[in-house]
Design a protein around this motif. Structure first.
Motif, PDB file in Angstrom:
ATOM      1  N   ASP A 124     -10.942   6.869  -7.530  1.00 31.05           N
ATOM      2  CA  ASP A 124     -12.218   6.307  -7.077  1.00 31.05           C
ATOM      3  C   ASP A 124     -12.240   6.022  -5.582  1.00 31.05           C
ATOM      4  N   GLY A 125     -11.193   6.529  -4.832  1.00 32.93           N
ATOM      5  CA  GLY A 125     -11.201   6.430  -3.384  1.00 32.93           C
ATOM      6  C   GLY A 125     -10.576   5.185  -2.798  1.00 32.93           C
ATOM      7  N   ARG A 126     -10.012   4.328  -3.624  1.00 34.57           N
ATOM      8  CA  ARG A 126      -9.377   3.119  -3.105  1.00 34.57           C
ATOM      9  C   ARG A 126      -7.909   3.387  -2.767  1.00 34.57           C
ATOM     10  N   PRO A 127      -7.322   2.616  -1.839  1.00 35.62           N
ATOM     11  CA  PRO A 127      -5.909   2.809  -1.492  1.00 35.62           C
ATOM     12  C   PRO A 127      -5.008   2.553  -2.708  1.00 35.62           C
ATOM     13  N   LYS A 128      -3.984   3.368  -2.865  1.00 31.62           N
ATOM     14  CA  LYS A 128      -3.015   3.156  -3.939  1.00 31.62           C
ATOM     15  C   LYS A 128      -2.141   1.954  -3.608  1.00 31.62           C
TER      16      LYS A 128
ATOM     17  N   ARG B  64       0.833  -1.188   0.000  1.00 32.69           N
ATOM     18  CA  ARG B  64       0.000   0.000   0.000  1.00 32.69           C
ATOM     19  C   ARG B  64       0.878   1.253   0.000  1.00 32.69           C
TER      20      ARG B  64
ATOM     21  N   GLY C 167      -1.761   7.897  -0.162  1.00 29.88           N
ATOM     22  CA  GLY C 167      -2.869   8.491  -0.890  1.00 29.88           C
ATOM     23  C   GLY C 167      -3.887   7.479  -1.394  1.00 29.88           C
ATOM     24  N   LEU C 168      -4.856   8.001  -2.168  1.00 33.76           N
ATOM     25  CA  LEU C 168      -5.945   7.191  -2.702  1.00 33.76           C
ATOM     26  C   LEU C 168      -6.037   7.352  -4.212  1.00 33.76           C
ATOM     27  N   THR C 169      -6.648   6.401  -4.856  1.00 36.16           N
ATOM     28  CA  THR C 169      -6.910   6.475  -6.287  1.00 36.16           C
ATOM     29  C   THR C 169      -8.094   7.412  -6.514  1.00 36.16           C
TER      30      THR C 169
END
Length: 371
Positions: A105-109, A98, A101-103
């Motif tokens: 669409d709100g998912r973990p990068k 992991r 930040g986030l992608t």
């Protein structure tokens, strides 16, 4: 589990050099009375009984790493009479991790290593030291940096390529192959085992009847807002007298303790969560309890939490444009409690500072006898 990686260890752990024993005629004269087993048919794998403090000697990776590590362990045991061990760890860089930040669409990068592979690394360590400042550990470390084990000269490891090149050119390398050795904790022992000692008995006695003692602060951190200096008590006979009879100490230390107590009481009347703490040299007043100080930034500095920042702003210095009556000083000046109450002789620190809360724990340094 402590991760062993030569680059990571060099960056994260300090090299602790303290005063060592006097130089001997032979580099290993101090140690050659020991009987250390060196059986070529044994691997001498590291265990949690070896330590808790050790010397990180070298790490090996790639082809021939196992043989190089084994040969160095035997060399250190046979020719230098040192309890050397090997410790192997595998790093898996094929798995994603992991990221920050986030992608969109709100998912973990999720991040992937540039080189998708598994890496085996073998460390050689010298063990059985009970303290980080163990005199024998410091003596061994100092002499180890000057040593030139024969096994290194025959090693195929790229880590010692420069050393072998210098050796082949003029026979006098500028430094020993183990000059980067340093003291570490045993990677098989949990970090909790190295918890610091609690407050010593004498200081604990000084704070025994304190109503708002910092020792009772529920958080891990607090913020020092005032420091009152007194006489330091270092004479062991006086310490024993105080412990035995609890006689009054008519010194500046008493004055400092009284001021810290009065400030603590006044701050609590004003609604601040204040604590006091007394030791051999001074008394302090702190405000607040916190589980964390703040966020570590990319440049290594710490950004305080909003609550801590607020305390620093409230009790920190003021920019005095005009001098007070009878004085000439202007600029940044420490505040006095008169802003919050009537006790004008109580002065705050120029720079309030977060501090780790001392505990009554009587935990001792981790030390385990080796069978």
């Amino acid at each position: 589990m402590v991760r062993i990686c030569s680059r990571a260890w060099l960056a994260a752990l300090p090299l602790l050099l303290l005063t060592a024993r006097a130089e001997a005629t032979s580099p290993w004269e101090l140690l050659n009375f020991k009987r250390v087993e060196a059986d070529p048919h044994k691997d001498y794998e590291l265990s949690e009984r070896n330590g808790p403090w050790m010397i990180m000697v070298a790490t090996f990776t790639g082809d021939g790493a196992a043989d190089d590590a084994h040969n160095l362990v035997l060399d250190l045991r046979k020719n230098f009479k040192l309890n050397a061990f090997r410790y192997e760890k595998t790093y898996d860089f094929t798995k994603s991790e992991r990221g920050l930040g986030l992608t969109p669409d709100g998912r973990p990068k999720m991040m992937h290593h540039m080189e998708s592979r598994k890496l085996d690394e073998i460390a050689v360590l010298i063990g059985d030291f009970t303290r980080v400042d163990d005199p024998e550990a410091q003596a061994v470390l100092k002499k180890l940096k000057q040593a030139q084990p024969d096994s290194i000269k025959k090693s195929k490891s790229l880590a010692f390529a420069d050393y072998r090149h210098e050796l082949s050119q003029n026979g006098a390398p500028t430094r020993g192959p183990l000059s980067r050795a340093f003291i570490v904790t045993n990677p098989l022992i949990s970090s909790e085992s190295f918890a610091p000692r609690g407050v010593d008995k004498f200081v604990l006695e000084m704070n025994r009847d304190v109503e708002h003692s910092l020792l009772d602060c529920p958080g891990k951190y607090s913020v020092i807002v005032a420091t009152f200096k007194g006489n330091s008590i270092i004479d062991q006979q006086k310490i024993r007298e105080v412990q035995a009879s609890r006689r009054d100490m008519k010194t500046q230390l008493d004055v400092a303790a009284d001021r810290a107590h009065r400030m603590t009481v006044e701050l609590r009347k004003l609604g601040y969560e204040a604590y006091e703490f007394h030791d051999r040299e001074s008394s302090i007043v702190t405000v607040g309890n916190f589980d964390a100080i703040g966020t570590t930034l990319s440049d290594g500095t710490i950004e305080p939490t909003p609550r801590i920042k607020r305390i620093i702003e409230v009790f920190g210095p003021i920019d005095q444009k005009t001098p007070e009556p009878g004085q000439t000083a202007t600029g940044l000046m420490p505040q006095r409690l008169q802003k919050f109450g009537p006790n004008s002789d109580l002065v705050f620190d120029v720079q309030p500072t977060p501090v780790e809360v001392p505990k009554r724990s009587v935990a001792t340094d981790y030390a385990r006898p080796v069978n």
